[in-house]
Design an enzyme around this catalytic site. Structure first.
Site, mmCIF file in Angstrom:
data_model
loop_
_atom_site.group_PDB
_atom_site.id
_atom_site.type_symbol
_atom_site.label_atom_id
_atom_site.label_comp_id
_atom_site.label_asym_id
_atom_site.label_seq_id
_atom_site.Cartn_x
_atom_site.Cartn_y
_atom_site.Cartn_z
ATOM 1 N N TYR A 22 0.797 -1.220 0.000
ATOM 2 C CA TYR A 22 0.000 0.000 0.000
ATOM 3 C C TYR A 22 0.835 1.278 0.000
ATOM 4 O O TYR A 22 0.280 2.372 -0.024
ATOM 5 C CB TYR A 22 -0.954 0.008 1.212
ATOM 6 C CG TYR A 22 -1.880 -1.190 1.251
ATOM 7 C CD1 TYR A 22 -2.777 -1.425 0.216
ATOM 8 C CD2 TYR A 22 -1.851 -2.095 2.312
ATOM 9 C CE1 TYR A 22 -3.628 -2.525 0.231
ATOM 10 C CE2 TYR A 22 -2.700 -3.196 2.343
ATOM 11 C CZ TYR A 22 -3.586 -3.410 1.302
ATOM 12 O OH TYR A 22 -4.428 -4.503 1.317
ATOM 13 N N ASN A 72 -13.321 3.119 -1.722
ATOM 14 C CA ASN A 72 -12.469 1.960 -1.454
ATOM 15 C C ASN A 72 -12.895 1.428 -0.085
ATOM 16 O O ASN A 72 -12.578 2.035 0.946
ATOM 17 C CB ASN A 72 -10.993 2.358 -1.442
ATOM 18 C CG ASN A 72 -10.076 1.172 -1.170
ATOM 19 O OD1 ASN A 72 -10.545 0.073 -0.882
ATOM 20 N ND2 ASN A 72 -8.769 1.400 -1.237
ATOM 21 N N HIS A 78 -15.037 -7.360 -0.161
ATOM 22 C CA HIS A 78 -15.179 -8.783 -0.477
ATOM 23 C C HIS A 78 -16.220 -9.486 0.380
ATOM 24 O O HIS A 78 -16.437 -10.679 0.229
ATOM 25 C CB HIS A 78 -13.824 -9.486 -0.275
ATOM 26 C CG HIS A 78 -12.668 -8.669 -0.770
ATOM 27 N ND1 HIS A 78 -12.506 -8.335 -2.087
ATOM 28 C CD2 HIS A 78 -11.628 -8.081 -0.114
ATOM 29 C CE1 HIS A 78 -11.407 -7.596 -2.231
ATOM 30 N NE2 HIS A 78 -10.867 -7.419 -1.043
ATOM 31 N N ASP A 85 -26.151 -2.629 -0.389
ATOM 32 C CA ASP A 85 -27.576 -2.288 -0.364
ATOM 33 C C ASP A 85 -27.797 -0.807 -0.079
ATOM 34 O O ASP A 85 -28.736 -0.202 -0.605
ATOM 35 C CB ASP A 85 -28.300 -3.141 0.688
ATOM 36 C CG ASP A 85 -28.545 -4.576 0.206
ATOM 37 O OD1 ASP A 85 -28.341 -4.848 -1.004
ATOM 38 O OD2 ASP A 85 -28.924 -5.419 1.034
ATOM 39 N N HIS A 98 -9.064 0.313 -5.763
ATOM 40 C CA HIS A 98 -8.201 -0.439 -4.846
ATOM 41 C C HIS A 98 -6.758 -0.091 -5.128
ATOM 42 O O HIS A 98 -6.341 -0.051 -6.306
ATOM 43 C CB HIS A 98 -8.427 -1.949 -4.982
ATOM 44 C CG HIS A 98 -9.816 -2.325 -4.616
ATOM 45 N ND1 HIS A 98 -10.256 -2.324 -3.311
ATOM 46 C CD2 HIS A 98 -10.882 -2.628 -5.376
ATOM 47 C CE1 HIS A 98 -11.535 -2.635 -3.296
ATOM 48 N NE2 HIS A 98 -11.937 -2.818 -4.528
ATOM 49 N N SER A 100 -4.020 -1.777 -4.218
ATOM 50 C CA SER A 100 -3.266 -2.959 -4.662
ATOM 51 C C SER A 100 -4.025 -3.666 -5.783
ATOM 52 O O SER A 100 -5.223 -3.439 -5.971
ATOM 53 C CB SER A 100 -3.075 -3.918 -3.481
ATOM 54 O OG SER A 100 -4.331 -4.434 -3.052
ATOM 55 N N ARG A 109 -9.899 -12.163 -2.467
ATOM 56 C CA ARG A 109 -9.933 -10.742 -2.860
ATOM 57 C C ARG A 109 -10.376 -10.549 -4.310
ATOM 58 O O ARG A 109 -10.483 -9.420 -4.793
ATOM 59 C CB ARG A 109 -8.559 -10.089 -2.661
ATOM 60 C CG ARG A 109 -8.131 -10.014 -1.216
ATOM 61 C CD ARG A 109 -6.810 -9.275 -1.056
ATOM 62 N NE ARG A 109 -6.142 -9.703 0.151
ATOM 63 C CZ ARG A 109 -6.386 -9.207 1.375
ATOM 64 N NH1 ARG A 109 -7.243 -8.234 1.531
ATOM 65 N NH2 ARG A 109 -5.747 -9.685 2.425
HETATM 66 C C1 DQA Z 1 -7.713 -2.795 -0.668
HETATM 67 C C2 DQA Z 1 -7.699 -4.279 -1.041
HETATM 68 C C3 DQA Z 1 -8.480 -5.103 -0.030
HETATM 69 O O1 DQA Z 1 -8.446 -6.479 -0.387
HETATM 70 C C4 DQA Z 1 -7.860 -4.958 1.350
HETATM 71 O O2 DQA Z 1 -8.626 -5.654 2.298
HETATM 72 C C5 DQA Z 1 -7.687 -3.532 1.749
HETATM 73 C C6 DQA Z 1 -7.208 -2.580 0.754
HETATM 74 C C7 DQA Z 1 -6.816 -1.966 -1.612
HETATM 75 O O3 DQA Z 1 -6.995 -0.759 -1.655
HETATM 76 O O4 DQA Z 1 -5.937 -2.526 -2.273
HETATM 77 O O5 DQA Z 1 -7.855 -3.170 2.904
HETATM 78 O O6 DQA Z 1 -9.030 -2.308 -0.779
#
Ligand code: DQA
Length: 144
Positions: A22, A72, A78, A85, A98, A100, A109
């Protein structure tokens, strides 16, 4: 136009958590970067680790009439149908971001409860993903 940027669970830890995934910049750095683009929009930033707070924030769409969201939801992406909703309840247009590349990570994921209702999804481009989403909103749906 007003844009709501929501960062969900654990994203307050940016710069401190799993920096190889990140990066070393903080949530504050991210929000500063987006503000410094100086687009003629009103940016509102919201971060929470609480599902309830995120849902309540999304519900304010009724009064606030945000033009669009950049969301995000972290791991809630997930797992969380209630946030999905809430978005559907108030008809909130949004881009999913996201940091990553979730598709290059664990299989759990690879599923998102949000991608099919998003205007678009940007994954794996670091903080740039938020900038690109914002740029797209400013250009408009058919802009290039
Ligand atoms: C995330 C990806 C998710 O799988 C993870 O749980 C995060 C960060 C991302 O920004 O890459 O907390 O949302």
């Amino acid at each position: 136009m007003k844009i709501l940027v929501i960062n969900g669970v654990n994203l307050n830890m940016l710069g401190k958590r799993e920096t190889e995934l990140y990066g070393s910049e903080s949530l504050n750095d991210l929000e500063k970067k987006l503000s410094e683009l100086n687009y003629d929009v009103e940016l509102e930033f919201f971060q929470s680790n609480s599902e309830e707070e995120i849902i309540n924030k999304i519900h304010t769409q009724k009064e606030e009439n945000y033009h669009c969201g950049i969301f995000n939801f972290g791991a809630h992406t997930h797992t969380n149908i209630s946030i999905r909703d809430a978005i559907l309840a108030v008809n909130f247009p949004f881009y999913e971001v996201h940091i990553s590349n979730v598709f290059a990570r664990e299989e759990f994921r690879h599923t998102s409860f949000f991608s099919d209702i998003a205007l678009g999804c940007i994954v794996g481009l670091g903080f740039d993903g938020y900038e690109f989403a914002l740029t797209k909103i400013v250009r408009g749906k058919n802009g290039s």
